[in-house]
Design an enzyme around this catalytic site. Structure first.
Site: not given
Length: 409
Positions: A314, A333, A338
């Site tokens: 990412e 998160k 999550h």
């Protein structure tokens, strides 16, 4: 000139490990401390901690008959949908039910029900299996039960794209609204990923943090010491309307949902593309859909699961899209854990709140980042920041990449 397709966000309903109201979640995010704790029902498993929604009395919220008939993930969805509708100043009797949609994301069917019912089969007691085991656990039923509860008769369905499910649901719902198919859409996601089976499966995959001595510090997105995600449960529902429909009823608009991009890695069942190519293409697709450029984005709510490979991919994607200089980033998160199929919807709602408050919540537990992949990750304290646009990114097993763009009204 490309046509801008935007939907007005007029209501939010959120139940997260921080509480049962959006303001509870916002306050917890701004404190920047993880909410994971040891959970008694996970005792004896390789990982015994997670992030649970506190103080939801389903019997009081839904009534005992309905609460007993439904599973936890549907309790959360109905509660979130009711709150979102109320926040938007709507009531089921005030709308044309044929022009209202419900689109909800869910990552899995209910492993909570299957934990119990398969146990009965293993004991050779099939006649003790509940006749409601199937309908209470089917993925489509989370949207169907919300529609039944609120009397919605337009398009109603669940979607599943793993941890991007809530974002996929929002994108599809926006298109239902902007195409003229519906006046209103209730969209988001719900998941309770805290069953013993779910916790065991993720532990066996080596996907969970093992910091049993420090659950609150376990989730460390983008930190060099990250060692896995923390399981959670949550639900978030956003009310989407065409701007002209919201204006006709003088509804306050919290944000505009303007961009939706979805791609696939076609790379691996559970690992992201190492260079983040699918994520990068999803960001660019969302920007194209929103008729914006990378320089227009003021903030990123990252997927940020704290897995070694996921965060690296990412970060690489963001650095590529923003030519080495991404806008300020946060990772919700780190505080909330999550919640799988619900996570993307929660983070979309948090992006809306970030734009409203003009304040970026900090990422918890961040000390140092991977060399060569450093982002401007907000940490330690919230950061005031002028913002007109926010981007929320979500990725999931199977190579699903979904990115949403929101703007101030």
């Amino acid at each position: 000139m490309p046509r801008i397709r935007e939907a007005a966000v007029t209501g939010l309903g959120m139940l997260t490990p921080a509480g049962t109201r959006p303001e509870d979640t916002w306050a917890a995010l701004c404190r920047g401390r993880g909410l994971a704790r040891h959970l008694p029902h996970l005792a004896g498993l390789p990982v015994e901690f997670g992030c649970a929604v506190p103080a939801l009395d389903a019997h009081a919220e839904l009534g005992r008959p309905l609460a007993r008939r439904l599973d936890r993930f549907t309790h959360l969805a109905i509660a979130a949908a009711r709150r979102a509708v109320g926040d938007a100043g709507l009531a089921p009797g005030s709308w044309n039910p044929d022009r209202v949609a419900v689109v909800l994301g869910v990552g899995s069917n209910s492993l909570t029900t299957y934990d119990r019912e398969f146990g009965l089969l293993a004991q050779d007691r099939p006649t003790f299996v509940s006749p409601m085991a199937l309908p209470r656990s089917l993925p489509n039923m989370v949207a169907a039960e919300v529609a039944i509860d609120l009397g919605v008769r337009g398009p109603v369905f669940s979607v599943s794209s793993a941890c991007a499910s809530g974002a996929t649901a929002l994108g599809i719902a926006r298109d239902l609204v902007t195409s003229g198919t519906c006046d209103i859409a209730l969209a988001g996601g719900s998941e309770s990923a805290l069953s013993r089976m779910a916790a065991t499966c993720f532990a066996q995959m080596q996907a969970l943090s093992r910091r049993a001595g420090d659950p609150a510090g376990a989730c460390r997105p983008f930190d060099t010491r990250r060692d896995g995600l923390v399981l959670a449960e949550a639900a978030a529902v956003l009310v989407l309307e065409r701007p002209d429909h919201a204006a006709r009823r003088s509804a306050p608009v919290r944000a505009l949902f303007r961009g939706f991009g979805s791609t696939a890695d076609a790379h691996h069942p559970v690992a992201p593309h190492p260079e983040g190519s699918g994520a990068r293409r999803a960001v660019l697709a969302a920007l194209t859909d929103a008729v914006l450029t990378p320089s227009d984005i003021d903030h990123v709510n990252a997927h940020g699961t704290a897995t070694p490979a996921g965060d690296a991919a990412e970060a690489q994607a963001l650095l590529q899209v923003f030519d080495g200089d991404p806008p300020p980033v946060t990772a919700s998160k780190s505080v909330l854990g999550h919640s799988m199929g619900a996570a993307a919807a929660v983070e979309a709602a948090v992006t809306v709140l970030t734009l409203e408050h003009q304040l970026i919540p900090p990422t918890a537990n961040l000390i140092g980042q991977d060399p060569g992949r450093e982002l401007d990750v907000v940490h330690t304290v919230p950061r005031p920041h002028p913002m007109a646009t926010g981007l929320s990114s979500s990725f999931g097993f199977g190579g699903h990449n979904v990115v949403l763009v929101f703007t101030t009204p």
